[in-house]
Design an enzyme around this catalytic site. Sequence first.
Site, PDB file in Angstrom:
ATOM      1  N   ASP A   1       0.831  -1.212   0.000  1.00 39.08           N
ATOM      2  CA  ASP A   1       0.000   0.000   0.000  1.00 39.08           C
ATOM      3  C   ASP A   1       0.857   1.250   0.000  1.00 39.08           C
ATOM      4  O   ASP A   1       2.048   1.216   0.305  1.00 39.08           O
ATOM      5  CB  ASP A   1      -0.840   0.044   1.289  1.00 39.08           C
ATOM      6  CG  ASP A   1      -2.050  -0.864   1.198  1.00 39.08           C
ATOM      7  OD1 ASP A   1      -2.355  -1.336   0.100  1.00 39.08           O
ATOM      8  OD2 ASP A   1      -2.664  -1.072   2.249  1.00 39.08           O
TER       9      ASP A   1
ATOM     10  N   LYS B   1      -3.080   2.179  -2.152  1.00 36.86           N
ATOM     11  CA  LYS B   1      -4.237   2.683  -1.415  1.00 36.86           C
ATOM     12  C   LYS B   1      -3.874   3.759  -0.413  1.00 36.86           C
ATOM     13  O   LYS B   1      -2.920   3.649   0.318  1.00 36.86           O
ATOM     14  CB  LYS B   1      -4.898   1.539  -0.642  1.00 36.86           C
ATOM     15  CG  LYS B   1      -6.036   0.941  -1.378  1.00 36.86           C
ATOM     16  CD  LYS B   1      -6.928   0.091  -0.525  1.00 36.86           C
ATOM     17  CE  LYS B   1      -6.246  -0.834   0.437  1.00 36.86           C
ATOM     18  NZ  LYS B   1      -7.178  -1.452   1.358  1.00 36.86           N
TER      19      LYS B   1
ATOM     20  N   MET C   1      -7.200   8.560  10.667  1.00 35.70           N
ATOM     21  CA  MET C   1      -7.848   9.093   9.456  1.00 35.70           C
ATOM     22  C   MET C   1      -8.805  10.244   9.770  1.00 35.70           C
ATOM     23  O   MET C   1      -9.872  10.358   9.170  1.00 35.70           O
ATOM     24  CB  MET C   1      -8.645   7.970   8.741  1.00 35.70           C
ATOM     25  CG  MET C   1      -7.766   6.857   8.239  1.00 35.70           C
ATOM     26  SD  MET C   1      -8.717   5.462   7.600  1.00 35.70           S
ATOM     27  CE  MET C   1      -9.146   4.610   9.089  1.00 35.70           C
TER      28      MET C   1
HETATM   29  C1  LIG Z   1      -6.022   3.262   6.657  1.00 41.67           C
HETATM   30  S1  LIG Z   1      -5.444   3.675   8.253  1.00 41.67           S
HETATM   31  C2  LIG Z   1      -4.314   2.375   8.475  1.00 41.67           C
HETATM   32  C3  LIG Z   1      -3.888   2.180   9.890  1.00 41.67           C
HETATM   33  C4  LIG Z   1      -2.836   1.119  10.053  1.00 41.67           C
HETATM   34  N1  LIG Z   1      -3.358  -0.182   9.703  1.00 41.67           N
HETATM   35  C5  LIG Z   1      -2.286   1.089  11.469  1.00 41.67           C
HETATM   36  O1  LIG Z   1      -2.450   0.082  12.168  1.00 41.67           O
HETATM   37  O2  LIG Z   1      -1.668   2.068  11.862  1.00 41.67           O
HETATM   38  C6  LIG Z   1      -4.419   5.080   7.894  1.00 41.67           C
HETATM   39  C7  LIG Z   1      -4.321   6.036   9.068  1.00 41.67           C
HETATM   40  O3  LIG Z   1      -3.386   5.557  10.017  1.00 41.67           O
HETATM   41  C8  LIG Z   1      -2.727   6.642  10.627  1.00 41.67           C
HETATM   42  N2  LIG Z   1      -1.285   6.517  10.397  1.00 41.67           N
HETATM   43  C9  LIG Z   1      -0.651   5.491   9.830  1.00 41.67           C
HETATM   44  N3  LIG Z   1       0.681   5.661   9.853  1.00 41.67           N
HETATM   45  C10 LIG Z   1       0.901   6.856  10.457  1.00 41.67           C
HETATM   46  C11 LIG Z   1       2.067   7.596  10.798  1.00 41.67           C
HETATM   47  N4  LIG Z   1       3.297   7.128  10.535  1.00 41.67           N
HETATM   48  N5  LIG Z   1       1.924   8.800  11.413  1.00 41.67           N
HETATM   49  C12 LIG Z   1       0.695   9.267  11.698  1.00 41.67           C
HETATM   50  N6  LIG Z   1      -0.439   8.609  11.406  1.00 41.67           N
HETATM   51  C13 LIG Z   1      -0.354   7.414  10.807  1.00 41.67           C
HETATM   52  C14 LIG Z   1      -3.308   7.920  10.028  1.00 41.67           C
HETATM   53  O4  LIG Z   1      -4.356   8.349  10.859  1.00 41.67           O
HETATM   54  C15 LIG Z   1      -3.814   7.412   8.700  1.00 41.67           C
HETATM   55  O5  LIG Z   1      -4.825   8.255   8.195  1.00 41.67           O
END
Ligand SMILES: C[S@@+](CC[C@H](N)C(=O)[O-])C[C@H]1O[C@@H](n2cnc3c(N)ncnc32)[C@H](O)[C@@H]1O
Length: 263
Positions: free
Chosen positions: A36, A58, A172
Amino acid sequence: MTVGKVFLVGAGPGDPELLTLKATRAISGADVVVYDKLVPTEILNLIPGGAARINVGKRAGYHPVPQDEINRMLVRLARAGRVVVRLKGGDPFIFGRGFEEALELDRAHVPYEVIPGITSAQGCAAAASVPLTHRGLATGLRYVTGHCRSNEPLNLDWASLADPDTTLVVYMGLANITEIASELIAHGLSADTPSVAICQGTTPRERRLFAPLGELPNAARAAQFAGQVLFIIGRVVAIAAEREGRVAAASTAASTVAMDVVA
Ligand SMILES: C[S@@+](CC[C@H](N)C(=O)[O-])C[C@H]1O[C@@H](n2cnc3c(N)ncnc32)[C@H](O)[C@@H]1O
């Protein structure tokens, strides 16, 4: 031809050193890696030269390869005898649609294994020294999505989320932070509740913005974040805000993270 296997792998929040040993081993043994947008280059660089890479790209609101097609692709590749790593940001089962893929693999009788990853809430909180629970400040923790299908209102239980004894982590949530903050305040959470927005946490591009909940939407808008943003809302954030202030005062030069504090 014998059926291959799919590894549903959590890549963690961004820092390659937060990958688990199991994830690293699965990546190095892959014939194909399907990944992704959230997976950073530093982690993609660990894919062996001989393995095929498929970017399904994605991110929120932008799905160049629809989820159904990704599901079918995993089945097709495994049926062709490949060892497939399906690499997702954070943990595959936390707001990652990983279980939809697992269900499809089950239906197709394709063997799979789930390798959990450090979810961004935990990675970002640790990087910012926010204890997600702390005796006397937070007795519990909730992860919610701040994203809704286009034009639909957020369907969250605001009354239960507006709990001063619980830390709230919003994934998100950038596009809806104004609604999120005002609903929480309208349901009784103080506008002074300490909060932090963390962008691209655990990477060299990390930015943090500390602000009371009432000022968080304006501050986040002004910050013009580029990349993934996570919000942590709750009394525990005060510990980190205070500490960051002290560290910054002691040595601005030593700080590697861009940080804003809205008083
Ligand atoms: C589709 S979700 C996926 C979450 C992922 N599966 C997890 O466990 O972190 C995507 C969201 O995760 C958060 N996110 C993921 N990586 C991040 C990072 N390095 N810093 C800040 N937010 C992050 C944000 O809120 C982003 O909009």
